[in-house]
Design an enzyme around this catalytic site. Structure first.
Site, PDB file in Angstrom:
ATOM      1  N   CYS A 294      -1.994   8.281   5.480  1.00 36.37           N
ATOM      2  CA  CYS A 294      -1.029   7.227   4.996  1.00 36.37           C
ATOM      3  C   CYS A 294      -1.754   6.041   3.614  1.00 36.37           C
ATOM      4  O   CYS A 294      -0.588   5.424   2.705  1.00 36.37           O
ATOM      5  CB  CYS A 294      -0.617   5.964   6.221  1.00 36.37           C
ATOM      6  SG  CYS A 294      -2.406   4.989   6.171  1.00 36.37           S
TER       7      CYS A 294
ATOM      8  N   HIS B 171      -4.483   1.413   8.998  1.00 36.85           N
ATOM      9  CA  HIS B 171      -2.998   1.344   8.897  1.00 36.85           C
ATOM     10  C   HIS B 171      -2.703   1.219   7.638  1.00 36.85           C
ATOM     11  O   HIS B 171      -1.860   0.103   7.812  1.00 36.85           O
ATOM     12  CB  HIS B 171      -2.271   1.566  10.057  1.00 36.85           C
ATOM     13  CG  HIS B 171      -0.798   3.000   9.800  1.00 36.85           C
ATOM     14  ND1 HIS B 171      -0.603   3.532   9.176  1.00 36.85           N
ATOM     15  CD2 HIS B 171       0.256   2.123  10.060  1.00 36.85           C
ATOM     16  CE1 HIS B 171       0.862   4.230   9.003  1.00 36.85           C
ATOM     17  NE2 HIS B 171       1.151   3.728   9.502  1.00 36.85           N
TER      18      HIS B 171
END
Length: 702
Positions: free
Chosen positions: A359, A616
């Site tokens: 990510c 994240h």
């Protein structure tokens, strides 16, 4: 000089600067070729509606791509010229368009929507007055209504479309796969007479449709589709009764009331008129957004081609006796324009697909390259001088993202492996670490930022970490305040205006944040942060001669703003008892700068914010000048299947509310409650990790 003789040769300019009448996207007719590899001939205008408008010019042969007359005529009707190159870079589609015949089914982009239609005529535009004229070609297309019948209204002149308006050519063997039990051959078609002056469309494609090869393909596809073990969560595609292919995720499988066989309830990637919110004939089978649920027989579903390549599909669209137009490796896709960003990007399976701790890399690449042109000049280097990894980045990620709106995980994983370090494949990294590797080792560019301290020491970097004490600014600071305070604390100035400024917010690790909220300044004024650059007096506006860092937090002088003064204001301000201990520092001012003249302001504009929460990363990206043009990107928004055999589902959402919030005055932003502004705004202010700014007046070069 060698002449080309009787053979007609046409070309399109694919790269290079304007030279004697030729520019990228212009189409030419070769009259002669020099011994130095240059083509001389006629050039037909850059998007003029008059095809006979032409001039003569010279262009290097390696900067062109050769065309047949038919291809040149089709491309000449495409406007602007940049769209011609975009079409050529989709060789499969362009090859199919070149072979269209009467009554072929196509999908057109018209008035920001997609419509199925039947090709009825190939039209020559203009009138050939001189021997050198090249007439443009366009298609007359008859729209097909969604109820599988054409309109019964009084016949009207058919609309004319260019090759670039066609986004899909429906293969002949696919025209019987519809979710309604209505055969395609039963379509009611009105007859349109061929215009006498129109050249024959040719029977070559019709011959292909009726050939034994395609017949075998049709026979082999039906059982192949019907025996695939689909389950809830499978990514599928379905061709509608209008010939448009839609994509989605199976959310329910079963036999609806009144049906004996199994059907699939599919949540589509985007809203489609006539679909539901998960209801079928009044019964709620699953829940989703309105106009996004489609119910079809399970046998009508096919695996999503974006993840399962079908070699026969490629063969169907390609005529066996005409070579397809090869990909133009030297032609790079431009940043996605604001007018096309939402239609190309918004939805599920959009952007860059995440895979295995990627990510940090996904959101960085999407933020830097989807709509921003800041790094284009170093990313689009000539293919013969670049490294293989740079070519992979440009071809498989940047160009694919800008043309298709989607980059699959395998392309990103291939790029990660080429970075040369196993940790980039297996571990989660920080964006700033990846940015440094990307710019220094992949794109081989000089550091973007060049600093100088007031002691004369020079430094450079690719990103800048904001460092300051918490007490130096308020509880809800703006990025402008953070940057100015950090520069004064570190005793730094920019030696030159950066083309791209990537700022790391003051936080430590994934959890600790120095400030609960940070306001991303949409404009960053760096005038007062430039070394030896003229600045105006903080109080009177005349040319500044002194700067005082100790005045930064003075509550009577707009705390948080850099204070510089002319000689008169410096004396007056520092006569106050609370400031008599300050030590203003003299600025270096050029004698050429008038004391009363206006001082130009140097501003940079926010184009992306990278955010982090629980390890994240996601990003907010501004894709155009409109203040509401914001997108939210998450490369792992959802997942299909388990950890071993499944895959991530990226998603992009439009976020105009971010623009609404950031458009407020600064005093209102500081006092605003993010929780009342909605989840996207709250996430932007609470989780900001890195803010990316670009200078519209500066271009980045090697």
């Amino acid at each position: 000089m060698e002449t080309k003789g009787e053979v007609e040769t046409f070309f399109i300019v694919t790269r290079g600067k304007t030279r004697k009448g030729f520019s990228r996207g212009y189409i030419g007719h070769v009259e002669a070729e020099t011994q130095h590899g240059e083509l001389m001939g006629l050039v037909y205008g850059g998007g003029s509606s008059v095809s006979s408008t032409k001039s003569r010019g010279v262009v290097k042969k390696e900067d062109t791509y050769l065309l047949s007359r038919h291809q040149a005529q089709l491309l000449l009707f495409v406007c602007p010229p940049s769209k011609r190159l975009d079409l050529l870079c989709n060789p499969q589609l362009f090859a199919a368009i070149c072979q269209l015949s009467q009554d072929d089914l196509v999908v057109l982009k018209h008035k920001k929507a997609y419509h199925p239609g039947l090709v009825k005529n190939l039209m020559q535009i203009g009138r050939k007055e001189n021997q050198g004229d090249l007439l443009m070609l366009g298609f007359e297309v008859e729209f097909v209504d969604t109820d599988q019948t054409t309109s019964s209204k009084k016949p009207a002149p058919l609309p004319l479309f260019s090759a670039a308006d066609i986004v899909q050519v429906v293969p002949a063997c696919s025209q019987g796969l519809h979710w309604k039990d209505v055969p395609f051959d039963g379509l009611s078609r009105k007859t349109v007479s061929r215009i006498n002056s129109m050249p024959n469309l040719g029977s070559r494609r019709q011959h292909v449709k009726e050939s034994q090869t395609d017949h075998k393909v049709m026979q082999s596809q039906t059982p192949k589709v019907s025996h695939i073990p689909f389950e809830v969560g499978s990514m599928v595609e379905v061709m509608s009764n209008t010939g448009i292919t839609v994509f989605g995720v199976i959310r329910w499988i079963g036999a609806p009331e009144g049906k004996k066989s199994n059907w699939a309830g599919i949540e589509l990637d985007y809203e489609v008129k006539g679909c539901s919110d998960g209801k079928y004939k009044g019964q709620q089978y699953f829940s989703c957004k309105d106009s996004s649920a489609l119910f079809v027989p399970l046998t009508k579903c096919s695996p999503d081609r974006r993840f399962l390549y079908s070699p026969t599909e490629k063969d169907i669209l390609r005529s066996p006796d005409i070579s397809p137009v090869p990909s133009l490796g030297e032609t790079d896709a431009p940043p996605i324009p604001e007018s096309e960003a939402q239609s190309l990007l918004v939805g599920k399976m959009k952007g860059i697909q995440g895979h295995f701790n990627s990510c940090y890399l996904d959101v960085t690449l999407f933020s830097l390259f989807s709509s921003s042109k800041t790094l284009d000049s170093v990313c689009q280097s000539p293919a013969d001088t670049e490294q293989h990894i740079s070519h992979t980045l440009r071809k498989d990620i940047v160009n694919r993202l800008r043309r298709d709106g989607f980059v699959p995980a395998d392309s990103v994983m291939n790029f990660r492996k080429q970075l040369g370090c196993d940790s980039f494949v297996t571990e989660e990294k920080d964006p700033e670490e990846f940015i440094t590797v990307l710019l220094q080792h992949v794109l081989c560019t000089e550091p973007l930022l060049k600093f100088r301290s007031c002691r004369g020491v020079s430094q450079d970097a690719y990103t800048f970490q904001i460092i300051l004490e918490k007490e130096q600014v308020g509880q809800t600071p703006t990025v402008q305040q953070l940057l100015e305070t950090s520069f004064l604390s570190c005793d730094l100035k920019f030696e030159e205006i950066p083309s791209c400024l990537m700022l790391q917010m003051p936080r430590f690790g994934n959890r600790y944040k120095m400030f609960p909220h940070i306001i991303p300044s949409t404009e960053l004024d760096i005038t007062d942060l430039l070394y030896n650059s003229p600045r105006d007096c903080f109080l009177c506006g005349r040319l500044a001669e002194y700067e005082c860092s100790q005045c930064l937090q003075d509550p009577r002088l707009q705390p948080g703003r850099i204070k510089q003064y002319c000689a008169t204001c410096k004396t007056q301000v520092h006569t106050h008892p609370s400031r008599q201990g300050h030590c203003p520092r003299a600025l270096t001012v050029s004698s050429d700068v008038p004391a009363d003249g206006p001082i130009p302001r140097h501003k940079m504009h926010l184009f992306a914010v990278l955010c982090i929460h629980t390890s994240h990363y996601v990003s907010f990206v501004k894709y155009g000048p409109n203040p509401h043009s914001w997108l939210f990107f998450d490369s792992m928004a959802d997942r299909c299947g388990d950890d071993q055999t499944g895959y991530n589902i990226p998603e992009i959402r439009a976020c105009p509310q971010v623009g609404d919030f950031l458009s407020q005055a600064e005093d209102k932003l500081v006092c605003a409650d993010p929780s009342q502004a909605g989840e996207p705004v709250r996430r932007l202010l609470c989780d900001s990790y890195m803010c990316l700014y670009q200078s519209e007046s500066m271009a980045l070069h090697r």
